[in-house]
Design an enzyme around this catalytic site. Structure first.
Site, PDB file in Angstrom:
ATOM      1  N   ASN A  51       0.858  -1.188   0.000  1.00  2.00           N
ATOM      2  CA  ASN A  51       0.000   0.000   0.000  1.00  2.00           C
ATOM      3  C   ASN A  51       0.897   1.243   0.000  1.00  2.00           C
ATOM      4  OD1 ASN A  51      -1.417   2.290   1.097  1.00  2.00           O
ATOM      5  ND2 ASN A  51      -3.099   0.916   1.584  1.00  2.00           N
TER       6      ASN A  51
ATOM      7  N   ASP B  51      -0.144   4.485  -0.155  1.00  2.00           N
ATOM      8  CA  ASP B  51      -0.866   5.715   0.213  1.00  2.00           C
ATOM      9  C   ASP B  51       0.030   6.731   0.917  1.00  2.00           C
ATOM     10  OD1 ASP B  51      -3.137   4.504  -0.727  1.00  2.00           O
ATOM     11  OD2 ASP B  51      -4.056   4.179   1.233  1.00  2.00           O
ATOM     12  N   HIS B  52       0.915   6.216   1.802  1.00  2.00           N
ATOM     13  CA  HIS B  52       1.677   7.153   2.626  1.00  2.00           C
ATOM     14  C   HIS B  52       2.808   7.850   1.890  1.00  2.00           C
ATOM     15  CE1 HIS B  52      -0.913   6.544   5.871  1.00  2.00           C
ATOM     16  NE2 HIS B  52      -0.694   5.239   5.907  1.00  2.00           N
TER      17      HIS B  52
ATOM     18  N   HIS C 293      -5.723   3.572  -1.769  1.00  2.00           N
ATOM     19  CA  HIS C 293      -7.072   3.928  -1.301  1.00  2.00           C
ATOM     20  C   HIS C 293      -7.391   5.331  -1.819  1.00  2.00           C
ATOM     21  CE1 HIS C 293      -9.925   4.310   2.456  1.00  2.00           C
ATOM     22  NE2 HIS C 293     -10.530   4.600   1.311  1.00  2.00           N
TER      23      HIS C 293
ATOM     24  N   ARG D 262      -9.543   8.105  -1.385  1.00  2.00           N
ATOM     25  CA  ARG D 262     -10.526   8.566  -0.401  1.00  2.00           C
ATOM     26  C   ARG D 262     -11.379   9.690  -0.960  1.00  2.00           C
ATOM     27  NH1 ARG D 262     -10.531   7.929   5.130  1.00  2.00           N
ATOM     28  NH2 ARG D 262      -9.177   6.272   5.854  1.00  2.00           N
TER      29      ARG D 262
ATOM     30  N   ARG E 234      -7.173  12.809   0.507  1.00  2.00           N
ATOM     31  CA  ARG E 234      -6.112  13.279   1.408  1.00  2.00           C
ATOM     32  C   ARG E 234      -4.730  12.765   1.004  1.00  2.00           C
ATOM     33  NH1 ARG E 234      -7.561  10.107   6.965  1.00  2.00           N
ATOM     34  NH2 ARG E 234      -9.558  11.065   6.560  1.00  2.00           N
TER      35      ARG E 234
ATOM     36  N   GLU F 280      -8.707   0.310  -3.088  1.00  2.00           N
ATOM     37  CA  GLU F 280      -9.576   0.348  -1.910  1.00  2.00           C
ATOM     38  C   GLU F 280     -10.500   1.544  -2.066  1.00  2.00           C
ATOM     39  OE1 GLU F 280      -7.086   0.869   1.450  1.00  2.00           O
ATOM     40  OE2 GLU F 280      -6.096  -1.043   1.226  1.00  2.00           O
TER      41      GLU F 280
ATOM     42  N   THR G 222      -7.154   6.697   9.860  1.00  2.00           N
ATOM     43  CA  THR G 222      -6.974   5.602   8.913  1.00  2.00           C
ATOM     44  C   THR G 222      -8.236   4.757   8.958  1.00  2.00           C
ATOM     45  OG1 THR G 222      -5.576   3.706   8.330  1.00  2.00           O
ATOM     46  CG2 THR G 222      -5.767   4.214  10.683  1.00  2.00           C
ATOM     47  N   THR G 223      -8.264   3.632   8.219  1.00  2.00           N
ATOM     48  CA  THR G 223      -9.491   2.836   8.171  1.00  2.00           C
ATOM     49  C   THR G 223      -9.662   2.081   9.485  1.00  2.00           C
ATOM     50  OG1 THR G 223      -8.985   2.592   5.836  1.00  2.00           O
ATOM     51  CG2 THR G 223     -10.787   1.271   6.685  1.00  2.00           C
TER      52      THR G 223
ATOM     53  N   GLU H 277     -10.840  -9.565   3.002  1.00  2.00           N
ATOM     54  CA  GLU H 277      -9.632  -9.095   3.676  1.00  2.00           C
ATOM     55  C   GLU H 277      -9.975  -8.929   5.155  1.00  2.00           C
ATOM     56  OE1 GLU H 277      -7.339  -5.987   1.862  1.00  2.00           O
ATOM     57  OE2 GLU H 277      -6.329  -5.494   3.727  1.00  2.00           O
TER      58      GLU H 277
ATOM     59  N   HIS I  22      -3.836  -4.367   7.652  1.00  2.00           N
ATOM     60  CA  HIS I  22      -3.981  -3.218   8.553  1.00  2.00           C
ATOM     61  C   HIS I  22      -3.131  -3.379   9.813  1.00  2.00           C
ATOM     62  CE1 HIS I  22      -5.849   0.667   9.242  1.00  2.00           C
ATOM     63  NE2 HIS I  22      -5.548   0.413  10.497  1.00  2.00           N
ATOM     64  N   GLY I  23      -2.202  -2.472   9.968  1.00  2.00           N
ATOM     65  CA  GLY I  23      -1.360  -2.428  11.164  1.00  2.00           C
ATOM     66  C   GLY I  23      -0.313  -3.534  11.220  1.00  2.00           C
TER      67      GLY I  23
ATOM     68  N   GLY J  54       1.123  -1.332   4.337  1.00  2.00           N
ATOM     69  CA  GLY J  54       1.552  -0.013   3.907  1.00  2.00           C
ATOM     70  C   GLY J  54       2.439   0.700   4.896  1.00  2.00           C
ATOM     71  N   HIS J  55       1.850   1.105   6.017  1.00  2.00           N
ATOM     72  CA  HIS J  55       2.526   2.027   6.931  1.00  2.00           C
ATOM     73  C   HIS J  55       3.880   1.527   7.416  1.00  2.00           C
ATOM     74  CE1 HIS J  55       3.048   4.514  10.587  1.00  2.00           C
ATOM     75  NE2 HIS J  55       2.533   5.429   9.800  1.00  2.00           N
TER      76      HIS J  55
END
Ligand code: PXP
Length: 235
Positions: A7, A9-10, A43, A45, A49, A70, A100-101, A148, A188-189, A210-211
């Site tokens: 991911n 996104d960041h 994603h 959004r 953002r 996403e 975040t989600t 997911e 996620h996470g 991602g993160h």
């Protein structure tokens, strides 16, 4: 082989912090692919953002692996998705005020029209939900191709007992998703530590991360970045 969706996104989050042109998410996608990513996840959004419509267009043209979009189940997003034609659409919940989600999608009967339209367009549909057996069975009824599992709760737990209970829940969820013939995805996470217990389950076919990857990249790349700048100002 277990698949890795990266991911990005960041990368776009950092770019949007200055509203400029760097860092370029398209470049991040290429590097991720060259180093083993099986899929690029973004994603789009409602509030734009991080990822922008322009990113999505260029990514669709340049990605060599797969593009996983996403998005929230909205008329606007469905229209964009049908134009872009990603390989997979992951339906996610979206609240403007969230960082975040946070939490999985609460599936409702009205999602069926979105799932049907996406599948009719020839795009795989994944739904991002909690490791909840009832919700998983409902996802199957609605026609999802993949589930997911939202691993946010697992990623935040510290207490060993609670952690083991959550892993058992994820295991049951993954088994049920597989039994119903859907692809088993998680995300996620997830980071370089907490991924290990999930890998050990040997039930999850794909991770979207991602993160933690972008965070690690800051440090694995920082030494070179400072060194090069120092060379430029030293004469
Ligand atoms: N999967 C889904 C469906 C997500 O919404 C996100 C976060 O945008 C991720 C995976 C990646 O989560 P993280 O950035 O915490 O690795």
């Amino acid at each position: 082989m277990t698949l890795l969706g990266v991911n990005i996104d960041h990368v776009a989050t950092i770019r949007e912090a200055r509203g400029g042109i760097e860092p370029e998410p398209v470049q991040a996608a290429a590097i991720a692919e060259q180093n083993g990513a099986d899929q690029i996840t973004v994603h789009l959004r409602e509030d734009r953002r991080h990822i922008q419509d322009r990113d999505l267009k260029i990514l669709r043209e340049t990605i060599q692996t797969k593009l996983n979009l996403e998005m929230a189940a909205t008329v606007e997003m469905l229209k964009i998705a049908k134009t872009i034609m990603p390989d997979t659409i992951t339906l996610v919940p979206e609240k403007r005020e969230e960082l975040t989600t946070e939490g999985g999608l609460q599936l409702k009967a009205e999602y069926k029209q979105y799932i049907d339209q996406i599948r009719q367009a020839g795009i795989e549909v994944s739904v991002f939900i909690e490791p909840d057996l009832k919700m998983i069975r409902f996802a199957h009824t609605l026609g999802a191709d993949a589930v997911e599992i939202h691993t946010g709760k697992y990623a935040n737990l510290k207490d060993k007992k609670e952690l083991n209970l959550e892993i058992a829940k994820i295991k049951k969820a993954a088994e049920e998703i597989g039994k119903l013939g859907m692809r088993v995805v998680a995300g996620h996470g997830l980071n370089y530590h907490n991924i290990l217990d999930l890998v050990e389950l040997d039930l999850i076919e794909e991770y979207n991360i991602g993160h933690s990857i972008i965070s690690r990249a800051v440090f694995t790349g920082l030494a070179e970045a400072v060194y090069t700048m120092k060379q430029l100002i030293t004469y």
